[in-house]
Motif scaffolding. Structure first.
Motif, PDB file in Angstrom:
ATOM      1  N   CYS A   1       0.828  -1.217   0.000  1.00 62.19           N
ATOM      2  CA  CYS A   1       0.000   0.000   0.000  1.00 62.19           C
ATOM      3  C   CYS A   1       0.858   1.261   0.000  1.00 62.19           C
ATOM      4  CB  CYS A   1      -0.922   0.013   1.216  1.00 62.19           C
ATOM      5  SG  CYS A   1      -1.973  -1.444   1.353  1.00 62.19           S
ATOM      6  N   ASP A   2       0.299   2.326  -0.551  1.00 66.04           N
ATOM      7  CA  ASP A   2       0.965   3.636  -0.562  1.00 66.04           C
ATOM      8  C   ASP A   2       0.403   4.581   0.493  1.00 66.04           C
ATOM      9  OD1 ASP A   2       2.655   3.065  -2.770  1.00 66.04           O
ATOM     10  OD2 ASP A   2       0.940   3.361  -4.114  1.00 66.04           O
ATOM     11  N   TYR A   3      -0.854   4.356   0.886  1.00 63.81           N
ATOM     12  CA  TYR A   3      -1.524   5.284   1.799  1.00 63.81           C
ATOM     13  C   TYR A   3      -2.269   4.502   2.878  1.00 63.81           C
ATOM     14  CZ  TYR A   3      -0.999   7.686  -2.669  1.00 63.81           C
ATOM     15  OH  TYR A   3      -0.500   8.172  -3.850  1.00 63.81           O
TER      16      TYR A   3
ATOM     17  N   THR B   1      -9.995  12.374  -1.302  1.00 63.37           N
ATOM     18  CA  THR B   1      -8.765  12.653  -0.552  1.00 63.37           C
ATOM     19  C   THR B   1      -7.510  12.160  -1.272  1.00 63.37           C
ATOM     20  OG1 THR B   1      -9.134  10.604   0.714  1.00 63.37           O
ATOM     21  CG2 THR B   1      -9.877  12.671   1.710  1.00 63.37           C
ATOM     22  N   ILE B   2      -7.559  10.952  -1.796  1.00 68.98           N
ATOM     23  CA  ILE B   2      -6.363  10.359  -2.409  1.00 68.98           C
ATOM     24  C   ILE B   2      -5.777  11.196  -3.546  1.00 68.98           C
ATOM     25  CG2 ILE B   2      -5.479   8.350  -3.666  1.00 68.98           C
ATOM     26  CD1 ILE B   2      -5.886   7.862  -0.702  1.00 68.98           C
TER      27      ILE B   2
ATOM     28  N   LEU C   1      -2.884  13.407  -2.690  1.00 66.08           N
ATOM     29  CA  LEU C   1      -1.629  12.703  -2.447  1.00 66.08           C
ATOM     30  C   LEU C   1      -1.010  12.207  -3.751  1.00 66.08           C
ATOM     31  CD1 LEU C   1      -3.026  10.712   0.587  1.00 66.08           C
ATOM     32  CD2 LEU C   1      -1.147  12.348   0.756  1.00 66.08           C
TER      33      LEU C   1
ATOM     34  N   VAL D   1      -5.835  10.805   5.847  1.00 69.96           N
ATOM     35  CA  VAL D   1      -5.107   9.814   5.044  1.00 69.96           C
ATOM     36  C   VAL D   1      -3.639  10.215   5.013  1.00 69.96           C
ATOM     37  CG1 VAL D   1      -4.936   8.597   2.853  1.00 69.96           C
ATOM     38  CG2 VAL D   1      -7.150   9.476   3.613  1.00 69.96           C
ATOM     39  N   TRP D   2      -2.758   9.273   5.378  1.00 69.23           N
ATOM     40  CA  TRP D   2      -1.323   9.527   5.397  1.00 69.23           C
ATOM     41  C   TRP D   2      -0.632   8.807   4.236  1.00 69.23           C
ATOM     42  CZ3 TRP D   2       2.088  12.454   8.180  1.00 69.23           C
ATOM     43  CH2 TRP D   2       1.600  13.093   9.319  1.00 69.23           C
ATOM     44  N   ARG D   3       0.389   9.453   3.700  1.00 66.91           N
ATOM     45  CA  ARG D   3       1.299   8.783   2.765  1.00 66.91           C
ATOM     46  C   ARG D   3       2.232   7.924   3.613  1.00 66.91           C
ATOM     47  NH1 ARG D   3       2.733  10.270  -2.346  1.00 66.91           N
ATOM     48  NH2 ARG D   3       1.841  12.358  -2.038  1.00 66.91           N
ATOM     49  N   ILE D   4       2.277   6.639   3.360  1.00 65.73           N
ATOM     50  CA  ILE D   4       3.044   5.732   4.212  1.00 65.73           C
ATOM     51  C   ILE D   4       4.538   6.058   4.191  1.00 65.73           C
ATOM     52  CG2 ILE D   4       3.733   3.313   4.527  1.00 65.73           C
ATOM     53  CD1 ILE D   4       0.924   2.501   3.742  1.00 65.73           C
TER      54      ILE D   4
END
Length: 385
Positions: free
Chosen positions: A41-43, A61-62, A65, A122-125
């Motif tokens: 996953c990316d997020y 949201t995505i 990012l 939502v966070w960017r990993i």
């Protein structure tokens, strides 16, 4: 059961829990990020249990990012499903609406730092990992991560027109625990991070000043202490020492402007301004105590009590049980609030008898608010058994 239903249709979905509370929420998030499928996953989207995102949440949201590699976090606004449940939830709505409409919106639109709210984001990993991941050193793991990511140069976006439904704590006990965590945690994080921020070489001196002074010192420490000290200690004390004069611009005009600015984001509650002022002044005592605990790293600094949300539980309680709950007054006494109420009542009576400034009008009202909250007669009452 819901996850199993979707999994049976071929959707890649999992439901997982852990068997301990180590590290509390930060520990749970850290444990979740260790799962093997996270590498694919990316997020990562984060929601507390009572949050209800709309089906199009990720669609809205995505893209922020995906199309801007410098963005680490996309934060949505909170919308409260039980704001009209009682007077206390109305007061909370006023404060939180201001937080989102002004503090978060301004921080995002000016490309300045603003904090992660711990949910509905939502966070960017990659950004999360670069910042050091989740840490359980304080009770505000969300703010901790946001500050560290900001110091790495990552940017945040607040989407004000995207709301996620959730529930406000409607019992005074639950609200006190929440406010203790929200006041103690930032003060403790400030103590732990101030030198780290100053030594950071990746951000400008202006950004360091903004984070240390505007975000931490003014909003998380001074705001609580000054509110309580000025309105609940200094102004009442001037009644007893008439030689000390508080100018009207300091006692009335500036506070009135600040209050109106706070309330303008919730226009439906403008008629509750007086109650909101009294309520916030009483809570400033509790927040000041929590802030000092955080700064000194005293006994309850890492206390984490899950904020109780009632949901539909109240619909199934009988009137008999409710009366039984109300009768147990001893369990709801708060000594500090009652002592502050006695002090204010004495000052109000002294001003009524000997004073000339008519402060007794405000002091009697504030004393009454301290007594009401000191005896726990605010919020929704629920049975204890």
């Amino acid at each position: 059961m819901e996850c199993q239903r979707w999994a049976s249709k071929g959707i890649n979905i999992k439901y997982e829990i852990r068997d301990n509370r180590n590290g509390y929420k930060a520990g749970a998030l850290k444990e979740g990020m260790k799962r093997g499928y996270v590498k694919e996953c990316d997020y990562v989207a984060i929601f507390d249990a009572d949050f209800q995102p709309e089906p199009d949440y990720l669609w809205r949201t995505i893209p922020f990012l995906m199309h801007n590699p410098e963005v680490a976090l996309v934060q949505a606004r909170w919308k409260f499903v039980n704001s009209d449940e009682c007077l206390m939830t109305r007061m909370q709505e006023m404060s939180l609406d201001y937080h989102f409409t002004v503090e978060q919106e301004v921080g995002s639109s000016t490309h300045a730092f603003f904090g992660f709210n711990g949910t509905a984001g939502v966070w960017r990993i990659n950004a999360l990992n670069e910042a050091g991941g989740w840490k359980d050193r304080t009770t505000v793991e969300d703010m901790d991560l946001a500050v560290r990511a900001s110091l790495k140069g990552w940017k945040f976006v607040f989407v004000g027109n995207l709301s996620v439904k959730n529930e406000l704590p409607s019992t005074f006990k639950a609200y006190r625990y929440q406010q203790h965590r929200w006041s103690c945690g930032p003060a403790n994080l400030f103590r732990k991070m101030v030198m780290e921020i100053l030594r950071n070489k990746k951000v400008t001196a202006w950004k360091k000043l903004h984070v240390i002074y505007a975000f931490f010192f003014v909003r998380k420490i001074v705001a609580h202490i000054v509110t309580f000290a000025f309105y609940c200690v200094v102004i009442p004390a001037t009644v007893l020492v008439p030689e000390v004069q508080v100018p009207k611009w300091g006692a009335v005009y500036i506070p009135s402007i600040i209050t109106l600015l706070n309330a303008v984001s919730t226009p439906k509650s403008l008629h509750l301004l007086v109650f909101w002022i009294l309520f916030e002044n009483v809570m400033s005592l509790h927040r000041t105590k929590a802030t000092i605990i955080g700064l000194l790293e005293a006994g309850r600094v890492n206390e984490w009590v899950v904020t109780e949300k009632l949901g539909d539980a109240m619909k199934h309680k009988s009137g008999k049980q409710m009366k039984k709950s109300r009768s147990r007054i001893g369990e709801r006494l708060h000594v500090l609030e009652l002592l502050a109420g006695v002090y204010l009542f004495f000052c109000a009576s002294y001003d009524l008898a000997f004073g000339k400034n008519h402060f007794y009008i405000y002091l009697y009202l504030q004393a009454a608010a301290f007594f009401v909250m000191g005896f726990g007669y605010i919020g929704t009452f629920i049975p204890t058994s």
